[in-house]
Design an enzyme around this catalytic site. Sequence first.
Site, PDB file in Angstrom:
ATOM      1  N   CYS A   1      34.592  36.266  33.664  1.00  0.00           N
ATOM      2  CA  CYS A   1      35.034  35.408  34.708  1.00  0.00           C
ATOM      3  C   CYS A   1      34.388  35.599  36.191  1.00  0.00           C
ATOM      4  O   CYS A   1      34.605  34.740  36.916  1.00  0.00           O
ATOM      5  CB  CYS A   1      36.663  36.002  34.908  1.00  0.00           C
ATOM      6  SG  CYS A   1      37.677  35.619  33.617  1.00  0.00           S
TER       7      CYS A   1
ATOM      8  N   HIS B   1      39.036  33.777  41.784  1.00  0.00           N
ATOM      9  CA  HIS B   1      39.399  33.463  40.593  1.00  0.00           C
ATOM     10  C   HIS B   1      40.959  33.388  40.111  1.00  0.00           C
ATOM     11  O   HIS B   1      41.596  34.098  40.637  1.00  0.00           O
ATOM     12  CB  HIS B   1      38.647  34.596  39.647  1.00  0.00           C
ATOM     13  CG  HIS B   1      38.929  34.475  38.304  1.00  0.00           C
ATOM     14  ND1 HIS B   1      38.693  33.466  37.619  1.00  0.00           N
ATOM     15  CD2 HIS B   1      39.413  35.286  37.376  1.00  0.00           C
ATOM     16  CE1 HIS B   1      38.737  33.669  36.252  1.00  0.00           C
ATOM     17  NE2 HIS B   1      39.431  34.753  36.082  1.00  0.00           N
TER      18      HIS B   1
ATOM     19  N   ASN C   1      43.218  29.666  33.033  1.00  0.00           N
ATOM     20  CA  ASN C   1      42.138  30.713  33.345  1.00  0.00           C
ATOM     21  C   ASN C   1      40.997  30.030  32.673  1.00  0.00           C
ATOM     22  O   ASN C   1      40.983  30.069  31.590  1.00  0.00           O
ATOM     23  CB  ASN C   1      42.166  32.075  33.199  1.00  0.00           C
ATOM     24  CG  ASN C   1      41.084  32.952  33.559  1.00  0.00           C
ATOM     25  OD1 ASN C   1      40.078  32.202  33.648  1.00  0.00           O
ATOM     26  ND2 ASN C   1      41.241  34.052  33.427  1.00  0.00           N
TER      27      ASN C   1
HETATM   28  N1  COA Z   1      55.700  35.215  26.252  1.00  0.00           N
HETATM   29  C1  COA Z   1      56.698  36.207  26.196  1.00  0.00           C
HETATM   30  N2  COA Z   1      56.667  37.580  26.422  1.00  0.00           N
HETATM   31  C2  COA Z   1      55.290  38.058  26.307  1.00  0.00           C
HETATM   32  C3  COA Z   1      54.265  37.198  26.512  1.00  0.00           C
HETATM   33  C4  COA Z   1      54.208  35.803  26.413  1.00  0.00           C
HETATM   34  N3  COA Z   1      53.426  34.845  26.298  1.00  0.00           N
HETATM   35  N4  COA Z   1      53.033  38.034  26.539  1.00  0.00           N
HETATM   36  C5  COA Z   1      53.607  39.118  26.622  1.00  0.00           C
HETATM   37  N5  COA Z   1      54.940  39.123  26.496  1.00  0.00           N
HETATM   38  C6  COA Z   1      55.839  40.552  26.420  1.00  0.00           C
HETATM   39  C7  COA Z   1      55.027  41.744  25.979  1.00  0.00           C
HETATM   40  O1  COA Z   1      54.805  41.761  24.770  1.00  0.00           O
HETATM   41  C8  COA Z   1      55.963  42.741  26.427  1.00  0.00           C
HETATM   42  O2  COA Z   1      56.950  42.826  25.689  1.00  0.00           O
HETATM   43  P1  COA Z   1      57.586  44.242  25.500  1.00  0.00           P
HETATM   44  O3  COA Z   1      58.088  44.928  26.952  1.00  0.00           O
HETATM   45  O4  COA Z   1      58.640  43.959  24.632  1.00  0.00           O
HETATM   46  O5  COA Z   1      56.313  44.932  24.723  1.00  0.00           O
HETATM   47  C9  COA Z   1      56.496  42.027  27.867  1.00  0.00           C
HETATM   48  O6  COA Z   1      56.335  40.867  27.747  1.00  0.00           O
HETATM   49  C10 COA Z   1      55.738  42.533  28.960  1.00  0.00           C
HETATM   50  O7  COA Z   1      54.432  42.408  28.715  1.00  0.00           O
HETATM   51  P2  COA Z   1      53.190  43.038  29.799  1.00  0.00           P
HETATM   52  O8  COA Z   1      51.950  43.121  29.103  1.00  0.00           O
HETATM   53  O9  COA Z   1      53.519  44.015  30.400  1.00  0.00           O
HETATM   54  O10 COA Z   1      53.541  41.882  30.867  1.00  0.00           O
HETATM   55  P3  COA Z   1      52.500  41.476  32.270  1.00  0.00           P
HETATM   56  O11 COA Z   1      53.652  41.206  33.273  1.00  0.00           O
HETATM   57  O12 COA Z   1      51.448  42.480  32.421  1.00  0.00           O
HETATM   58  O13 COA Z   1      51.963  40.067  31.757  1.00  0.00           O
HETATM   59  C11 COA Z   1      49.784  39.129  31.221  1.00  0.00           C
HETATM   60  C12 COA Z   1      50.989  39.914  30.871  1.00  0.00           C
HETATM   61  C13 COA Z   1      48.554  39.129  30.169  1.00  0.00           C
HETATM   62  C14 COA Z   1      50.068  37.795  31.777  1.00  0.00           C
HETATM   63  C15 COA Z   1      49.207  40.006  32.421  1.00  0.00           C
HETATM   64  O14 COA Z   1      48.948  41.296  32.373  1.00  0.00           O
HETATM   65  C16 COA Z   1      47.762  39.389  32.941  1.00  0.00           C
HETATM   66  O15 COA Z   1      47.817  38.488  33.480  1.00  0.00           O
HETATM   67  N6  COA Z   1      46.850  40.116  32.945  1.00  0.00           N
HETATM   68  C17 COA Z   1      45.444  40.093  33.680  1.00  0.00           C
HETATM   69  C18 COA Z   1      44.739  38.915  32.320  1.00  0.00           C
HETATM   70  C19 COA Z   1      43.594  38.402  32.902  1.00  0.00           C
HETATM   71  O16 COA Z   1      43.559  37.970  34.141  1.00  0.00           O
HETATM   72  N7  COA Z   1      42.485  38.368  31.806  1.00  0.00           N
HETATM   73  C20 COA Z   1      41.622  37.628  32.337  1.00  0.00           C
HETATM   74  C21 COA Z   1      40.447  38.052  32.864  1.00  0.00           C
HETATM   75  S1  COA Z   1      40.227  38.100  34.396  1.00  0.00           S
END
Ligand code: COA
Length: 330
Positions: A117, A257, A287
Amino acid sequence: MANKLHAAITGVHGWVPEDRLTNFDLEKMVDTNDEWITSRTGIRERRILKTPGWATSDMCAEAVKGLLEKTNTKPGEIDMLIVGTITGDMVFPDTANTVCDKIGAKNAFGYDINAACSGFLYALATGTQFIQSETYSKVVVVGADMMSSIIDYTDRNTCVIFGDGAAAVLLEARKDGTGIQDFVLRGDGSGREFLHMKAGGSLRPASAETVANREHYAWQDGKRVFVQAVKGMTGTVEEVMRRNKMTIEDVNWIVPHQANMRIITSVAEHLQFPLDRVTVNIHKYGNTTSGTLPLCMWEYEDQFKKGDNIILTAFGGGFTWGALFLKWAY
Ligand code: COA
């Protein structure tokens, strides 16, 4: 500083595929829902490249063709073309060469930069050197990714986030004080554990087993990436501001980003920077990895004014991150 030569962005143009993948479409594919995706990421839809036979180089070529038309530049005038991407058409040759061929840039050479990214940021800093050293007059820098080619549409942790798109800038010398002023680039290879594609490289070449294990897709520890992204982008923006003796009031725009709206908001809050001067288009494209920064500049081009102080910042797989300060040139 007037009279000093700076590499300046003298044009920007983007291209995104027509096909949209909405949150409602994703509801039918994995166990998720529009409310969760919107509130946790800010994303409402992404673009997906479906044109048969098209790949990342075709998105780049469309963006660059538009850029050349807009800036009244002939393909033969381009000296160098750099593509930030992690989804090149092939493992080799690189995509930049293919793009030069597709747009008829007969006098150009180029290469790809793989910094996930942060790809566009690293590529922009690289292109800047060739202009500032007066080695070349016209350098094109592209940020492009066809993330749909490496996303597992059965994995709700990643498939809701990413999309496809490309955008390109033209770099030329300016002596009126505008252009790229400074940048801070960082990397920490120990972060590879948290964001990567497991197979397809020399560590785990493609095999029936890697395909069966679904190892040819982007994988992430979202929470870990989230925390590091906020820390990395905030820290490098602060460093660039400190080095250039700037306060929040001196900065007209921050172009971050587009990984997650909550990451963008959190960076702005840490910096105490008003959100209405932060570029956002994540709701439309998700993204697009290397594509996000130039796509944002393309989107906000009409709002930028000559001399505006703009800070670009990114964070991505590697880990890679950084911030770049420029004065808008037109
Ligand atoms: N829909 C519904 N539920 C989802 C889901 C989706 N698409 N994705 C994950 N969940 C669930 C998880 O399984 C988890 O369930 P559990 O509590 O029963 O285990 C719950 O939602 C919370 O998951 P969590 O990972 O804590 O959510 P989050 O708030 O951290 O959001 C991301 C997840 C991936 C959106 C977030 O962590 C993120 O954006 N991270 C940065 C990723 C990124 O930017 N990557 C690119 C490189 S820069």
